[in-house]
Write a protein that holds these residues in place. Structure first.
Motif, PDB file in Angstrom:
ATOM      1  N   LYS A 447       0.810  -1.214   0.000  1.00 37.47           N
ATOM      2  CA  LYS A 447       0.000   0.000   0.000  1.00 37.47           C
ATOM      3  C   LYS A 447       0.852   1.276   0.000  1.00 37.47           C
ATOM      4  O   LYS A 447       0.312   2.375   0.169  1.00 37.47           O
ATOM      5  N   LYS A 448       2.146   1.142  -0.185  1.00 42.82           N
ATOM      6  CA  LYS A 448       3.008   2.325  -0.192  1.00 42.82           C
ATOM      7  C   LYS A 448       2.729   3.177  -1.422  1.00 42.82           C
ATOM      8  O   LYS A 448       2.554   2.644  -2.526  1.00 42.82           O
ATOM      9  N   PRO A 449       2.721   4.497  -1.290  1.00 40.80           N
ATOM     10  CA  PRO A 449       2.372   5.358  -2.429  1.00 40.80           C
ATOM     11  C   PRO A 449       3.382   5.311  -3.572  1.00 40.80           C
ATOM     12  O   PRO A 449       3.023   5.517  -4.726  1.00 40.80           O
ATOM     13  N   THR A 450       4.649   5.033  -3.246  1.00 41.28           N
ATOM     14  CA  THR A 450       5.683   4.960  -4.279  1.00 41.28           C
ATOM     15  C   THR A 450       6.381   3.620  -4.170  1.00 41.28           C
ATOM     16  O   THR A 450       6.720   3.167  -3.079  1.00 41.28           O
ATOM     17  N   ARG A 451       6.566   2.985  -5.313  1.00 43.31           N
ATOM     18  CA  ARG A 451       7.182   1.659  -5.317  1.00 43.31           C
ATOM     19  C   ARG A 451       8.065   1.509  -6.540  1.00 43.31           C
ATOM     20  O   ARG A 451       7.608   1.687  -7.675  1.00 43.31           O
ATOM     21  N   GLU A 452       9.353   1.247  -6.322  1.00 40.19           N
ATOM     22  CA  GLU A 452      10.296   0.997  -7.412  1.00 40.19           C
ATOM     23  C   GLU A 452      10.220   2.088  -8.481  1.00 40.19           C
ATOM     24  O   GLU A 452      10.172   1.813  -9.673  1.00 40.19           O
ATOM     25  N   GLY A 453      10.180   3.319  -8.034  1.00 39.02           N
ATOM     26  CA  GLY A 453      10.180   4.446  -8.957  1.00 39.02           C
ATOM     27  C   GLY A 453       8.819   4.807  -9.507  1.00 39.02           C
ATOM     28  O   GLY A 453       8.678   5.822 -10.190  1.00 39.02           O
ATOM     29  N   ALA A 454       7.810   3.986  -9.266  1.00 38.48           N
ATOM     30  CA  ALA A 454       6.465   4.267  -9.774  1.00 38.48           C
ATOM     31  C   ALA A 454       5.616   4.896  -8.676  1.00 38.48           C
ATOM     32  O   ALA A 454       5.655   4.463  -7.523  1.00 38.48           O
ATOM     33  N   ASN A 460      -5.049   3.966  -8.972  1.00 37.87           N
ATOM     34  CA  ASN A 460      -4.160   3.434  -7.938  1.00 37.87           C
ATOM     35  C   ASN A 460      -3.873   4.431  -6.816  1.00 37.87           C
ATOM     36  O   ASN A 460      -3.220   4.072  -5.834  1.00 37.87           O
ATOM     37  N   ALA A 461      -4.326   5.646  -6.958  1.00 37.85           N
ATOM     38  CA  ALA A 461      -4.148   6.624  -5.891  1.00 37.85           C
ATOM     39  C   ALA A 461      -5.021   6.247  -4.698  1.00 37.85           C
ATOM     40  O   ALA A 461      -5.964   5.458  -4.813  1.00 37.85           O
ATOM     41  N   ASP A 462      -4.693   6.799  -3.559  1.00 39.04           N
ATOM     42  CA  ASP A 462      -5.517   6.584  -2.373  1.00 39.04           C
ATOM     43  C   ASP A 462      -6.832   7.327  -2.557  1.00 39.04           C
ATOM     44  O   ASP A 462      -6.871   8.555  -2.598  1.00 39.04           O
ATOM     45  N   TRP A 470      -2.584   1.653  -4.700  1.00 41.54           N
ATOM     46  CA  TRP A 470      -2.408   0.482  -5.559  1.00 41.54           C
ATOM     47  C   TRP A 470      -3.544  -0.535  -5.447  1.00 41.54           C
ATOM     48  O   TRP A 470      -3.373  -1.699  -5.831  1.00 41.54           O
ATOM     49  N   ASN A 471      -4.701  -0.114  -4.957  1.00 42.34           N
ATOM     50  CA  ASN A 471      -5.799  -1.068  -4.827  1.00 42.34           C
ATOM     51  C   ASN A 471      -6.249  -1.590  -6.189  1.00 42.34           C
ATOM     52  O   ASN A 471      -6.606  -2.766  -6.333  1.00 42.34           O
ATOM     53  N   ALA A 472      -6.242  -0.742  -7.206  1.00 42.04           N
ATOM     54  CA  ALA A 472      -6.670  -1.184  -8.540  1.00 42.04           C
ATOM     55  C   ALA A 472      -5.750  -2.280  -9.064  1.00 42.04           C
ATOM     56  O   ALA A 472      -6.216  -3.290  -9.618  1.00 42.04           O
TER      57      ALA A 472
END
Length: 604
Positions: A447-454, A460-462, A470-472
């Protein structure tokens, strides 16, 4: 409790409103400022930067550089105003220990002069001068305010949070449950809530307005119990280091303080600490001929596999930390006595002799506990790695009870939606019955807002419905996995499937709904109340990990449980913590899940 008994007796006499005669105030009172005027009805003092003279009663002393370097005072009952939004208490910052030199103690009425300032949100007086007051024979009394959680909605609306109680003497008459223990070792803090620990909203309610209502109630239901010290990693605490989340604290009396964005109770007295959530030595029975488990390993990285290579990309920072991590995980798996375990967050470094999964398997086989721990093997899918992430999933199984049939299967389709973490499916056959079933271990995107540069954007926003970022993608990955499994990727020709792992989704969130809508049965949810948990996040609890069975397999499940050896423990008991020991407790930040299965018996 490390409290001076004589001070407690004076304090208890004071909160019982026992009147005490004192001499007349005298002419020095002509320039007095009332504490409620200093505090005002906002978040900061209207008199900030001004020198004032106050007369008030000492309610709590926390002198010394290893504590708060000061003491609290409060207006007597006869001097309070009729505005419920203004506090009648104040912290006196006294690094020079002027109060100590004057010999003040709890219950003394003092005259104090100093400058009003805001320190990280706490209104305080920087002390310049103090002496005991001569009240001229007048009677005075001071009564502790009773704080009941959750706060009423109207009270929160009228005055943000607990500002009205800042610096005031409080009694908390409820039994309060420890709902967060993350800052116990570092700051000497416990977060408490009434009745029970606080749930993750989407674990007990639907996303959107229902979850928002739970979150708002949670906000009104939590209070931090501090240790009366400003030190990091204090040497002593007013509560034992052995407390766990879920334990109960009764009869707290203390003073409301504030620092770094949080209101806190600085304790004067704690009546009782009840170990209401003792450490479980063994998992609850689940029955069945086969035991299946899921465990997030919290980044099991074995360096270069030859004893060096630390710090690794994740996980242990040194060889000694890794040895502690390894010992804890091996003990936990051994005590689970499972026939196959799905592993999450293991280093994605292949399947050779120096790989992380080979190392863990070797460790299990090296255990000498008389329980047949020398019979484990791991699944090698015949790939250099499983996906493109640093971490992957895997299986270790007991070759005397089950055997893999055919090759393991994986797919990259949903993996791109889950951070390049590909699922792993393997069909097993029970040796005694020759019955088959397929296990699928997965780890969906966090659920982290940023992952591997994305960065999470668009769907996918909160969205503010409680499901986070990233729920979608997590939902689409779940649907992709369902479609993939419907194609019988392992060629088992058998409908018995069990999906297990860390899905970064709670009970009522869209990914878990997708599995349920496809017919999968949530084994924990179907047997345990909504408040069950495998993970804690900021003092809120829920099932981030799941066991999802196909309808045919669900009929053969004899039991399912969560073994609470990890999430309830302070992080410092983990492999990198200062309280760590080579036992199973806090071997990870997730609790393991265990299911019992009797294959071929659909009449259970």
């Amino acid at each position: 409790m490390n409290l001076n008994l004589s001070l407690i007796l004076v304090f208890l006499a004071m909160i019982a409103a026992v009147a005490s005669p004192s001499p007349d105030r005298g002419s020095i009172t002509d320039g007095l400022t009332m504490i409620h005027d200093i505090q005002g009805d906002g978040l900061s003092s209207p008199l900030e930067g001004k020198e004032v003279l106050i007369e008030a009663t000492v309610t709590g002393i926390f002198q010394g550089s290893d504590r708060l370097e000061g003491f609290f005072v409060q207006e007597e009952d006869c001097d309070i105003d009729d505005n419920i939004l203004t506090s009648e208490g104040l912290f006196i910052y006294d690094p020079g220990r002027l109060g100590e030199k004057e010999g003040i103690s709890i219950g003394d009425t003092v005259l104090a002069r100093g400058d009003i300032e805001e320190y990280h949100g706490l209104t305080q007086m920087r002390l310049k001068e103090i002496k005991k007051s001569d009240r001229g024979g007048k009677e005075s009394a001071l009564t502790a305010h009773e704080l009941i959680l959750p706060l009423a909605q109207d009270s929160v609306r009228l005055c943000p949070e607990m500002e009205r109680y800042e610096g005031m003497l409080l009694m908390l008459p409820q039994d309060l449950v420890i709902t967060d223990i993350g800052n116990l070792s570092r700051y000497g803090e416990l977060s408490l809530s009434p009745h029970s620990r606080l749930p993750i909203p989407t674990n007990v309610a639907q996303p959107g307005a229902p979850a928002a209502g739970i979150q708002e109630l949670n906000r009104r239901s939590i209070i931090i119990l501090d240790d009366g010290s400003g030190r990091r990693y204090p040497e002593s605490y007013p509560f034992p280091k052995t407390v766990r989340c879920g334990d109960t604290i009764r009869g707290i009396t203390g003073i409301m303080s504030y620092s770094y964005g949080n209101y806190k109770i600085e304790p004067l007295n704690i009546s009782e600490i009840i170990i209401s959530n003792p450490r479980p030595e063994n998992p609850e029975p689940v029955g069945g001929r086969l035991r299946i488990a899921s465990l997030n390993l919290e980044n099991y990285f074995n360096g270069d596999g030859l004893g060096g290579g630390f710090p690794a990309a994740r996980g242990a920072r040194s060889k000694s930390e890794f040895q502690m991590q390894r010992a804890k995980i091996l003990q936990a798996i051994a005590d689970m006595k499972v026939d196959v375990i799905g592993l999450i967050e293991i280093e994605n470094d292949g399947y050779g002799n120096s790989s992380a999964i080979s190392d863990l398997n070797d460790g299990l086989n090296a255990l000498d506990d008389g329980a047949g721990m020398q019979n484990y093997e791991f699944i090698d899918p015949g790939l250099p790695k499983l996906g493109g992430d640093l971490i992957s999933v895997g299986f270790i199984y007991n070759r005397t009870k089950i055997r893999p049939t055919g090759r393991a299967a994986t797919t990259p389709k949903g993996a791109s939606l889950s951070g390049n973490r590909q699922p792993l499916a393997q069909t097993f056959e029970e040796i005694s019955s020759q019955e088959r079933f397929t296990l699928v271990v997965i780890h969906l995107k966090s659920k982290k807002p940023t992952r591997e540069g994305a960065r999470a954007e668009g769907d996918n926003a909160d969205r503010g419905d409680g499901q986070g970022y990233w729920n979608a993608d997590r939902t689409e990955a779940a649907n992709e996995l369902i479609r993939w499994l419907s194609s019988d990727p392992t060629g088992s020709h058998d409908p018995d499937y069990l999906i297990l792992g860390d899905m970064n989704s709670y009970r009522n969130e869209d990914p878990i709904k997708a599995f349920r809508n496809a017919g999968y049965v949530d084994l924990i949810a179907s047997r345990h109340p909504a408040e069950s948990y495998s993970y804690v996040y900021e003092g809120q609890w829920g099932e981030l990990d799941h066991l999802l069975a196909s309808p045919s397999l669900a009929e053969q499940v004899t039991g399912a449980t969560i073994w609470h050896i990890n999430a309830d423990e302070p992080p410092e008991r983990g492999y990198s913590g200062i309280w760590s020991s080579p036992d199973k407790y806090r071997c990870s930040d997730h609790d393991p899940l265990i299911a019992g299965i009797s294959l071929g018996n659909s009449s259970l």
